[in-house]
Design a protein around this motif. Structure first.
Motif, PDB file in Angstrom:
ATOM      1  N   ALA A   1       1.731  14.878 -13.463  1.00  0.00           N
ATOM      2  CA  ALA A   1       0.635  15.460 -14.247  1.00  0.00           C
ATOM      3  C   ALA A   1       0.484  16.949 -13.950  1.00  0.00           C
ATOM      4  O   ALA A   1       0.310  17.760 -14.866  1.00  0.00           O
ATOM      5  N   ILE A   2       0.563  17.313 -12.687  1.00  0.00           N
ATOM      6  CA  ILE A   2       0.436  18.731 -12.326  1.00  0.00           C
ATOM      7  C   ILE A   2       1.574  19.543 -12.931  1.00  0.00           C
ATOM      8  O   ILE A   2       1.365  20.655 -13.432  1.00  0.00           O
ATOM      9  N   SER A   3       2.775  18.986 -12.919  1.00  0.00           N
ATOM     10  CA  SER A   3       3.904  19.724 -13.488  1.00  0.00           C
ATOM     11  C   SER A   3       3.744  19.893 -15.002  1.00  0.00           C
ATOM     12  O   SER A   3       4.144  20.922 -15.556  1.00  0.00           O
TER      13      SER A   3
ATOM     14  N   VAL B   1      -2.710   2.129 -13.491  1.00  0.00           N
ATOM     15  CA  VAL B   1      -2.072   1.573 -12.296  1.00  0.00           C
ATOM     16  C   VAL B   1      -3.078   1.459 -11.144  1.00  0.00           C
ATOM     17  O   VAL B   1      -3.126   0.446 -10.443  1.00  0.00           O
ATOM     18  N   ALA B   2      -3.909   2.482 -10.963  1.00  0.00           N
ATOM     19  CA  ALA B   2      -4.890   2.451  -9.879  1.00  0.00           C
ATOM     20  C   ALA B   2      -5.917   1.340 -10.095  1.00  0.00           C
ATOM     21  O   ALA B   2      -6.311   0.655  -9.135  1.00  0.00           O
ATOM     22  N   SER B   3      -6.346   1.130 -11.323  1.00  0.00           N
ATOM     23  CA  SER B   3      -7.317   0.070 -11.598  1.00  0.00           C
ATOM     24  C   SER B   3      -6.716  -1.307 -11.376  1.00  0.00           C
ATOM     25  O   SER B   3      -7.377  -2.208 -10.832  1.00  0.00           O
TER      26      SER B   3
ATOM     27  N   PHE C   1       1.339   6.593  -6.916  1.00  0.00           N
ATOM     28  CA  PHE C   1       0.234   7.496  -7.219  1.00  0.00           C
ATOM     29  C   PHE C   1       0.660   8.959  -7.056  1.00  0.00           C
ATOM     30  O   PHE C   1       0.312   9.814  -7.878  1.00  0.00           O
ATOM     31  N   ALA C   2       1.412   9.252  -5.998  1.00  0.00           N
ATOM     32  CA  ALA C   2       1.871  10.622  -5.774  1.00  0.00           C
ATOM     33  C   ALA C   2       2.796  11.081  -6.897  1.00  0.00           C
ATOM     34  O   ALA C   2       2.708  12.236  -7.347  1.00  0.00           O
ATOM     35  N   VAL C   3       3.668  10.192  -7.370  1.00  0.00           N
ATOM     36  CA  VAL C   3       4.570  10.554  -8.471  1.00  0.00           C
ATOM     37  C   VAL C   3       3.766  10.853  -9.740  1.00  0.00           C
ATOM     38  O   VAL C   3       4.046  11.829 -10.452  1.00  0.00           O
TER      39      VAL C   3
ATOM     40  N   ARG D   1       0.825  -1.204   0.000  1.00  0.00           N
ATOM     41  CA  ARG D   1       0.000   0.000   0.000  1.00  0.00           C
ATOM     42  C   ARG D   1       0.866   1.263   0.000  1.00  0.00           C
ATOM     43  O   ARG D   1       0.587   2.222  -0.733  1.00  0.00           O
ATOM     44  N   ILE D   2       1.930   1.272   0.783  1.00  0.00           N
ATOM     45  CA  ILE D   2       2.837   2.425   0.807  1.00  0.00           C
ATOM     46  C   ILE D   2       3.506   2.610  -0.552  1.00  0.00           C
ATOM     47  O   ILE D   2       3.614   3.724  -1.052  1.00  0.00           O
ATOM     48  N   PHE D   3       3.938   1.501  -1.154  1.00  0.00           N
ATOM     49  CA  PHE D   3       4.578   1.575  -2.473  1.00  0.00           C
ATOM     50  C   PHE D   3       3.629   2.178  -3.508  1.00  0.00           C
ATOM     51  O   PHE D   3       4.010   3.076  -4.262  1.00  0.00           O
ATOM     52  N   PHE D   4       2.387   1.697  -3.543  1.00  0.00           N
ATOM     53  CA  PHE D   4       1.449   2.213  -4.533  1.00  0.00           C
ATOM     54  C   PHE D   4       1.058   3.661  -4.245  1.00  0.00           C
ATOM     55  O   PHE D   4       0.830   4.439  -5.174  1.00  0.00           O
ATOM     56  N   ASN D   5       0.992   4.054  -2.986  1.00  0.00           N
ATOM     57  CA  ASN D   5       0.714   5.457  -2.675  1.00  0.00           C
ATOM     58  C   ASN D   5       1.840   6.364  -3.161  1.00  0.00           C
ATOM     59  O   ASN D   5       1.587   7.475  -3.641  1.00  0.00           O
TER      60      ASN D   5
END
Length: 97
Positions: free
Chosen positions: A31-33, A56-58, A24-26, A17-21
């Motif tokens: 995307a924002i950048s 990845v989320a799916s 997701f943050a990256v 879960r930490i790895f996927f979070n």
């Protein structure tokens, strides 16, 4: 023995879960950048990054649902991942051409 196995399973799930979070943050930071970059053509890359996040989320959600024995929800998550990946490939090839 069973308590030790359960503890290892919980620790492994927490690590995944930490790895996927972090992944997701990256994706979101990337995307924002791209969205707020000076180059207006990078907006397409921002949308591609969000599509990659959706894939990845799916797949992560599908993995969780398979572990919880929710077969039809896992199939739906897989179809969302395939749809996002198809859109990513089709729009990506149009963008490159």
């Amino acid at each position: 023995m069973d308590n030790n196995t359960n503890h290892k399973s919980i620790a492994r799930k927490r690590g995944v879960r930490i790895f996927f979070n972090i992944v997701f943050a990256v994706f979101i930071i990337g995307a924002i950048s791209f969205f707020f970059d000076d180059n207006p053509y990078n907006v397409h890359l921002g949308w591609f990054t969000l599509l990659g996040l959706q894939v990845v989320a799916s797949l992560y959600q599908m993995w969780i649902e398979i572990e919880d024995k929710h077969r039809w929800s896992a199939v739906f998550s897989f179809l969302l991942a395939v749809g996002a990946l198809t859109l990513l490939i089709v729009r990506g090839t149009q963008y490159l051409i």
